[in-house]
Design a protein around this motif. Sequence first.
Motif, PDB file in Angstrom:
ATOM      1  N   ASP A  92       0.852  -1.187   0.000  1.00 29.24           N
ATOM      2  CA  ASP A  92       0.000   0.000   0.000  1.00 29.24           C
ATOM      3  C   ASP A  92       0.891   1.242   0.000  1.00 29.24           C
ATOM      4  O   ASP A  92       1.425   1.629   1.046  1.00 29.24           O
ATOM      5  N   ILE A  93       1.080   1.842  -1.175  1.00 29.50           N
ATOM      6  CA  ILE A  93       1.981   2.984  -1.317  1.00 29.50           C
ATOM      7  C   ILE A  93       1.277   4.094  -2.088  1.00 29.50           C
ATOM      8  O   ILE A  93       0.709   3.864  -3.163  1.00 29.50           O
ATOM      9  N   LEU A  94       1.330   5.289  -1.567  1.00 25.90           N
ATOM     10  CA  LEU A  94       0.704   6.455  -2.187  1.00 25.90           C
ATOM     11  C   LEU A  94       1.563   6.918  -3.364  1.00 25.90           C
ATOM     12  O   LEU A  94       2.784   7.032  -3.236  1.00 25.90           O
ATOM     13  N   ILE A  95       0.944   7.166  -4.514  1.00 32.01           N
ATOM     14  CA  ILE A  95       1.687   7.552  -5.717  1.00 32.01           C
ATOM     15  C   ILE A  95       1.174   8.878  -6.274  1.00 32.01           C
ATOM     16  O   ILE A  95      -0.031   9.054  -6.464  1.00 32.01           O
ATOM     17  N   VAL A  96       2.110   9.777  -6.525  1.00 36.18           N
ATOM     18  CA  VAL A  96       1.774  11.089  -7.094  1.00 36.18           C
ATOM     19  C   VAL A  96       2.592  11.295  -8.369  1.00 36.18           C
ATOM     20  O   VAL A  96       3.809  11.085  -8.382  1.00 36.18           O
ATOM     21  N   GLY A  97       1.917  11.702  -9.439  1.00 34.04           N
ATOM     22  CA  GLY A  97       2.585  11.952 -10.716  1.00 34.04           C
ATOM     23  C   GLY A  97       2.549  13.421 -11.085  1.00 34.04           C
ATOM     24  O   GLY A  97       2.225  14.282 -10.265  1.00 34.04           O
ATOM     25  N   PHE A  98       2.858  13.688 -12.346  1.00 34.70           N
ATOM     26  CA  PHE A  98       2.934  15.074 -12.810  1.00 34.70           C
ATOM     27  C   PHE A  98       2.601  15.100 -14.299  1.00 34.70           C
ATOM     28  O   PHE A  98       3.220  14.387 -15.071  1.00 34.70           O
ATOM     29  N   ASP A  99       1.634  15.865 -14.688  1.00 33.65           N
ATOM     30  CA  ASP A  99       1.218  16.127 -16.076  1.00 33.65           C
ATOM     31  C   ASP A  99      -0.287  16.015 -16.280  1.00 33.65           C
ATOM     32  O   ASP A  99      -0.837  16.617 -17.185  1.00 33.65           O
ATOM     33  N   ALA A 100      -0.964  15.180 -15.454  1.00 26.52           N
ATOM     34  CA  ALA A 100      -2.413  14.972 -15.592  1.00 26.52           C
ATOM     35  C   ALA A 100      -2.776  14.476 -16.992  1.00 26.52           C
ATOM     36  O   ALA A 100      -3.697  14.990 -17.620  1.00 26.52           O
ATOM     37  N   THR A 101      -2.053  13.453 -17.459  1.00 24.78           N
ATOM     38  CA  THR A 101      -2.432  12.819 -18.722  1.00 24.78           C
ATOM     39  C   THR A 101      -3.742  12.062 -18.508  1.00 24.78           C
ATOM     40  O   THR A 101      -4.135  11.798 -17.373  1.00 24.78           O
ATOM     41  N   ASP A 102      -4.411  11.694 -19.586  1.00 20.41           N
ATOM     42  CA  ASP A 102      -5.701  11.008 -19.476  1.00 20.41           C
ATOM     43  C   ASP A 102      -5.594   9.725 -18.657  1.00 20.41           C
ATOM     44  O   ASP A 102      -6.447   9.434 -17.806  1.00 20.41           O
ATOM     45  N   ASP A 103      -4.546   8.938 -18.897  1.00 19.46           N
ATOM     46  CA  ASP A 103      -4.366   7.680 -18.166  1.00 19.46           C
ATOM     47  C   ASP A 103      -4.166   7.928 -16.677  1.00 19.46           C
ATOM     48  O   ASP A 103      -4.671   7.168 -15.831  1.00 19.46           O
ATOM     49  N   ALA A 104      -3.429   8.976 -16.348  1.00 19.07           N
ATOM     50  CA  ALA A 104      -3.158   9.275 -14.939  1.00 19.07           C
ATOM     51  C   ALA A 104      -4.407   9.782 -14.228  1.00 19.07           C
ATOM     52  O   ALA A 104      -4.692   9.380 -13.097  1.00 19.07           O
ATOM     53  N   LYS A 108      -7.402   9.074 -14.982  1.00 24.84           N
ATOM     54  CA  LYS A 108      -8.259   7.884 -14.819  1.00 24.84           C
ATOM     55  C   LYS A 108      -7.790   7.060 -13.623  1.00 24.84           C
ATOM     56  O   LYS A 108      -8.597   6.583 -12.819  1.00 24.84           O
ATOM     57  N   ALA A 109      -6.462   6.905 -13.486  1.00 32.87           N
ATOM     58  CA  ALA A 109      -5.905   6.140 -12.373  1.00 32.87           C
ATOM     59  C   ALA A 109      -6.219   6.804 -11.035  1.00 32.87           C
ATOM     60  O   ALA A 109      -6.491   6.128 -10.040  1.00 32.87           O
ATOM     61  N   VAL A 110      -6.189   8.140 -11.005  1.00 30.30           N
ATOM     62  CA  VAL A 110      -6.546   8.869  -9.782  1.00 30.30           C
ATOM     63  C   VAL A 110      -8.017   8.624  -9.456  1.00 30.30           C
ATOM     64  O   VAL A 110      -8.381   8.360  -8.310  1.00 30.30           O
ATOM     65  N   GLY A 111      -8.864   8.683 -10.476  1.00 27.77           N
ATOM     66  CA  GLY A 111     -10.296   8.449 -10.276  1.00 27.77           C
ATOM     67  C   GLY A 111     -10.598   7.054  -9.761  1.00 27.77           C
ATOM     68  O   GLY A 111     -11.558   6.846  -9.013  1.00 27.77           O
ATOM     69  N   GLU A 112      -9.772   6.085 -10.169  1.00 23.73           N
ATOM     70  CA  GLU A 112      -9.963   4.695  -9.740  1.00 23.73           C
ATOM     71  C   GLU A 112      -9.254   4.389  -8.425  1.00 23.73           C
ATOM     72  O   GLU A 112      -9.306   3.259  -7.935  1.00 23.73           O
ATOM     73  N   GLY A 113      -8.552   5.380  -7.872  1.00 20.97           N
ATOM     74  CA  GLY A 113      -7.861   5.183  -6.603  1.00 20.97           C
ATOM     75  C   GLY A 113      -6.526   4.473  -6.724  1.00 20.97           C
ATOM     76  O   GLY A 113      -5.922   4.096  -5.721  1.00 20.97           O
ATOM     77  N   LYS A 114      -6.027   4.308  -7.953  1.00 19.72           N
ATOM     78  CA  LYS A 114      -4.742   3.633  -8.150  1.00 19.72           C
ATOM     79  C   LYS A 114      -3.571   4.597  -7.971  1.00 19.72           C
ATOM     80  O   LYS A 114      -2.452   4.180  -7.666  1.00 19.72           O
ATOM     81  N   MET A 115      -3.819   5.871  -8.214  1.00 21.95           N
ATOM     82  CA  MET A 115      -2.861   6.928  -7.919  1.00 21.95           C
ATOM     83  C   MET A 115      -3.543   7.930  -6.996  1.00 21.95           C
ATOM     84  O   MET A 115      -4.766   8.091  -7.054  1.00 21.95           O
ATOM     85  N   ALA A 116      -2.746   8.577  -6.139  1.00 17.41           N
ATOM     86  CA  ALA A 116      -3.336   9.523  -5.185  1.00 17.41           C
ATOM     87  C   ALA A 116      -3.579  10.890  -5.819  1.00 17.41           C
ATOM     88  O   ALA A 116      -4.573  11.554  -5.511  1.00 17.41           O
ATOM     89  N   ALA A 117      -2.683  11.305  -6.712  1.00 15.30           N
ATOM     90  CA  ALA A 117      -2.809  12.640  -7.301  1.00 15.30           C
ATOM     91  C   ALA A 117      -1.856  12.794  -8.474  1.00 15.30           C
ATOM     92  O   ALA A 117      -0.924  12.004  -8.663  1.00 15.30           O
ATOM     93  N   THR A 118      -2.090  13.828  -9.271  1.00 14.38           N
ATOM     94  CA  THR A 118      -1.180  14.220 -10.345  1.00 14.38           C
ATOM     95  C   THR A 118      -1.261  15.727 -10.508  1.00 14.38           C
ATOM     96  O   THR A 118      -2.335  16.317 -10.365  1.00 14.38           O
ATOM     97  N   VAL A 119      -0.113  16.331 -10.738  1.00 13.51           N
ATOM     98  CA  VAL A 119      -0.072  17.780 -10.943  1.00 13.51           C
ATOM     99  C   VAL A 119      -0.471  18.052 -12.391  1.00 13.51           C
ATOM    100  O   VAL A 119       0.125  17.516 -13.325  1.00 13.51           O
ATOM    101  N   ALA A 120      -1.505  18.851 -12.555  1.00 12.03           N
ATOM    102  CA  ALA A 120      -2.063  19.083 -13.895  1.00 12.03           C
ATOM    103  C   ALA A 120      -1.376  20.232 -14.610  1.00 12.03           C
ATOM    104  O   ALA A 120      -1.444  21.385 -14.184  1.00 12.03           O
TER     105      ALA A 120
END
Length: 299
Positions: free
Chosen positions: A238-250, A252-264
């Motif tokens: 169980d690891i919190l993941i944050v990305g950067f770019d807010a691509t469509d895939d990311a 979607k992953a945030v919406g599904e709870g697979k990623m915690a956040a992404t900088v848009a």
Amino acid sequence: MRKVLSLVLVLVLVLAVFAGCQPKQEEPAEGGAKVGLIVSTLNNPFFVTLKDGAEAKAAELGLELTVLDSENDSAKELARMEDLITKGVDVILINPTDSDAVGNAIKAANDAGIPVITLDRGANAGEVVTHIASDNVSGGKMAGEFIVEQLGGKGKVVELEGIAGTSAARDRGQGFNAALEGTDVEVVAKQVADFDRTKGLSVMENILQAQPEIDAVFAHNDEMALGAQKAVEASGRDILIVGFDATDDAVKAVGEGKMAATVAQQPSMIGSLGVEAAQSVINGEALDEFVPVDLMLVK
């Protein structure tokens, strides 16, 4: 009868001459200014969106836009620049593969007297008219502050870095680490994964084997974050993941709870503003050295 035929013939000749003197309707479009766009790679959704934004704005402004792909290769980037110089474009937009290496390409344009504008990633050498990008330091800090908040100010994190030498990787990392200062959040691993999803997966797999305790991951872009997410998912941790770019895939992953956040970021706007800036240069208008594009956190 002969007089009538002669008059008709004269009239036809006059009309033909008159028609020949009229400008063709398509000439204004063909005579439009030429702008070149060199993209670091079109194997990344972010830069494809940037290209799309540039193309849409060029069509709107009636500019002729030529788009070339460097394929993340500095040598090819220089060759693409030479191609555009040979074509005699009026302005060149470039998204560098490497902020240091791009200097040679920019200097070639400088020597040819062609103005250069950098997009998303800056250049450490050569003269550019303006740089259009998100405030990557601010975005990295935004991601770091979110992680600190989610971990309650204490924990162990991993930082997946982008391509070494790019301003985006440097600035996002700078902002992220600045947000951790004065907290008990510790970076236990920091490795380059070249903004690539497959490399993000393999690098994260190795880190998971080496680090028994990881609370969060910050990846310098969503492609690496999505690769890391697959590795974490396979590990069952169980690891919190944050990305950067807010691509469509990311997103979607945030919406599904697979990623915690992404900088848009707004790559389409970066491309669009780049073409607008090119038009301003062509018109002889002054530009600011840096044009920032707003960011937000998608969570």
